[in-house]
Design a protein around this motif. Structure first.
Motif, mmCIF file in Angstrom:
data_model
loop_
_atom_site.group_PDB
_atom_site.id
_atom_site.type_symbol
_atom_site.label_atom_id
_atom_site.label_comp_id
_atom_site.label_asym_id
_atom_site.label_seq_id
_atom_site.Cartn_x
_atom_site.Cartn_y
_atom_site.Cartn_z
ATOM 1 N N LYS A 97 0.781 -1.108 -0.152
ATOM 2 C CA LYS A 97 -0.071 0.151 0.085
ATOM 3 C C LYS A 97 0.728 1.141 -0.159
ATOM 4 O O LYS A 97 2.202 1.133 0.068
ATOM 5 C CB LYS A 97 -0.832 0.034 1.247
ATOM 6 C CG LYS A 97 -0.121 0.049 2.512
ATOM 7 C CD LYS A 97 -1.181 0.072 3.696
ATOM 8 C CE LYS A 97 -0.309 0.284 4.987
ATOM 9 N NZ LYS A 97 -1.326 0.500 6.232
ATOM 10 N N ASP A 98 0.278 2.541 0.198
ATOM 11 C CA ASP A 98 1.021 3.559 0.262
ATOM 12 C C ASP A 98 1.103 4.106 1.677
ATOM 13 O O ASP A 98 0.181 4.107 2.160
ATOM 14 C CB ASP A 98 0.091 4.807 -0.593
ATOM 15 C CG ASP A 98 0.995 6.213 -0.363
ATOM 16 O OD1 ASP A 98 2.036 6.211 -0.658
ATOM 17 O OD2 ASP A 98 0.358 7.043 -0.014
ATOM 18 N N ASP A 99 2.412 4.181 2.042
ATOM 19 C CA ASP A 99 2.794 4.557 3.482
ATOM 20 C C ASP A 99 2.625 6.048 3.577
ATOM 21 O O ASP A 99 3.638 6.818 2.934
ATOM 22 C CB ASP A 99 3.951 3.890 3.943
ATOM 23 C CG ASP A 99 4.326 4.193 5.465
ATOM 24 O OD1 ASP A 99 3.934 4.754 6.032
ATOM 25 O OD2 ASP A 99 5.243 3.217 5.781
ATOM 26 N N LYS A 100 1.753 6.526 4.378
ATOM 27 C CA LYS A 100 1.611 8.141 4.633
ATOM 28 C C LYS A 100 2.718 8.733 5.058
ATOM 29 O O LYS A 100 3.000 9.992 5.318
ATOM 30 C CB LYS A 100 0.438 8.471 4.975
ATOM 31 C CG LYS A 100 -0.894 7.829 4.141
ATOM 32 C CD LYS A 100 -1.161 8.712 2.810
ATOM 33 C CE LYS A 100 -2.099 8.239 2.406
ATOM 34 N NZ LYS A 100 -2.281 8.605 0.727
ATOM 35 N N ALA A 101 3.588 7.868 5.811
ATOM 36 C CA ALA A 101 4.461 8.300 6.602
ATOM 37 C C ALA A 101 5.996 8.568 5.923
ATOM 38 O O ALA A 101 6.709 9.523 6.349
ATOM 39 C CB ALA A 101 5.119 7.316 7.986
ATOM 40 N N MET A 102 5.758 7.989 4.635
ATOM 41 C CA MET A 102 7.063 8.411 3.823
ATOM 42 C C MET A 102 6.338 8.896 2.828
ATOM 43 O O MET A 102 5.666 8.423 1.825
ATOM 44 C CB MET A 102 7.626 6.829 3.452
ATOM 45 C CG MET A 102 8.871 7.254 2.809
ATOM 46 S SD MET A 102 10.373 7.739 3.685
ATOM 47 C CE MET A 102 10.687 6.165 4.671
ATOM 48 N N VAL A 103 6.884 10.062 2.184
ATOM 49 C CA VAL A 103 6.781 11.043 1.031
ATOM 50 C C VAL A 103 7.685 11.123 -0.104
ATOM 51 O O VAL A 103 8.864 11.013 0.432
ATOM 52 C CB VAL A 103 5.808 12.227 1.654
ATOM 53 C CG1 VAL A 103 4.601 12.220 2.457
ATOM 54 C CG2 VAL A 103 7.198 12.964 2.272
ATOM 55 N N GLY A 104 7.481 11.224 -1.286
ATOM 56 C CA GLY A 104 8.552 11.563 -2.114
ATOM 57 C C GLY A 104 7.914 11.935 -3.483
ATOM 58 O O GLY A 104 6.602 11.722 -3.536
ATOM 59 N N GLY A 105 8.669 12.677 -4.261
ATOM 60 C CA GLY A 105 8.323 12.584 -5.763
ATOM 61 C C GLY A 105 9.500 13.662 -6.212
ATOM 62 O O GLY A 105 10.162 14.222 -5.769
#
Length: 332
Positions: A97-105
């Motif tokens: 799933k997408d972990d909201k504690a880790m962001v990036g882009g």
């Protein structure tokens, strides 16, 4: 950036709070009585700046830890917002799933496309729960690795912003391979072909930080900490109580000046007087200028040489002594 009326203050920031309260009282009186207090307010504002500078000059290790956790302190997405343009956040690890504690882009830093990755804490109760207080699960580290490989594919540099009390220690995280995910990231990051810059912008705790913490250059902002365990956890292990957390913080040697002295980070990035939470724009501009200069420096180094320097850099870390091996029954 919160207004003065909505600011939160730590215990050692109380002298600043008293001055701000006095300014607010004068402003209210000026409005009610139609009296000009601008001169008195200007003097109080000067005193606030002086107090902010004084406070951060002689902080204890525990007070630095408190500043790194300040509820008004800017987090990863705030720095990205202030430093870059056209940020496109990417989601998911393509597995769980997408972990909201880790962001990036991807985002544009001074006109150059850069991959930004970092832990994100919440700004209120609801978002703190959503972001799991910045504690990533295995899918968060696998998401980060996916984005790093994407950056490498398109030959774009990587900037990792660390701010976590540690990787999430729950049973389900261990069942999904928390240790393997962090170890895999360390293994892969040391071999990435693109420039990698790591900056600790808040808390840098344990493997949760190391999972995105391997780079050509590692920096700490002035009021941050970086160590294997939090002072509270260290205190609870050694003294069976959190009451010794101040002692633990001092003994852990976790502040930026200690880390630089040990050779574990390359340099310290200054913050606005009193800490980054007093001026997001200035804090972000200082960091942005630093990143631009370092990226220029790293891009001038050939790829293989840069990778070898990175491997050598982390291989030299630590302190040890070599002793001669003595085998019983044999003469020296």
């Amino acid at each position: 950036m919160p207004s003065n009326a909505n600011r939160q203050f730590l215990d050692f920031e109380k002298p600043i709070k008293d001055l701000i309260d006095e300014i607010e009282r004068l402003k209210h009186a000026a409005e009610q009585k139609k009296i000009d207090y601008s001169e008195q307010i200007a003097k109080l504002e000067e005193q606030i700046l002086e107090r902010r500078q004084q406070i951060t000059q002689n902080l204890t290790s525990w007070q630095r830890v408190q500043l790194s956790r300040h509820p008004d302190r800017p987090y990863t997405l705030k720095y990205i917002e202030k430093m870059t343009e056209n940020f496109v956040e990417l989601y998911g690890d393509r597995n769980v799933k997408d972990d909201k504690a880790m962001v990036g882009g991807f985002a544009q830093l001074n006109g150059e496309t850069v991959m930004f990755i970092g832990q994100q804490k919440g700004i209120n109760t609801k978002t703190r729960q959503l972001r799991n207080f910045g504690m990533a699960n295995p899918e968060g580290y696998r998401k980060a690795l996916r984005l790093m490989r994407l950056a490498e594919k398109f030959n774009k540099p990587i900037v990792a912003l660390i701010d976590t009390p540690g990787a999430y220690p729950g049973l389900e995280a261990e069942e999904r391979g928390q240790g393997e995910a962090i170890a895999r990231n360390i293994y892969e990051m040391i071999r990435l072909k693109v420039p990698v810059i790591v900056v600790i912008i808040g808390e840098g705790a344990s493997g949760g930080a190391l999972g995105i913490g391997v780079g050509d250059r590692v920096y700490m902002m002035e009021n941050t900490w970086y160590t294997v365990i939090s002072p509270e956890s260290c205190s609870s292990i050694l003294w069976r109580s959190w009451d010794k957390k101040e002692v633990a913080a001092e003994q852990l040697r976790l502040t930026a000046d200690h880390m630089k002295g040990f050779g574990l980070v390359d340099d310290i990035i200054p913050e606005p007087a009193g800490g980054a939470h007093w001026n997001y724009d200035v804090a972000a501009q200082i960091l942005k200028n630093h990143l631009i200069n370092v990226l220029k420096e790293l891009k001038a180094i050939p790829t293989e040489e840069r990778i070898n320097q990175r491997i050598d850099k982390f291989g030299r870390m630590g302190f040890w002594e070599e002793a001669a091996l003595e085998i019983p029954g044999e003469e020296a």
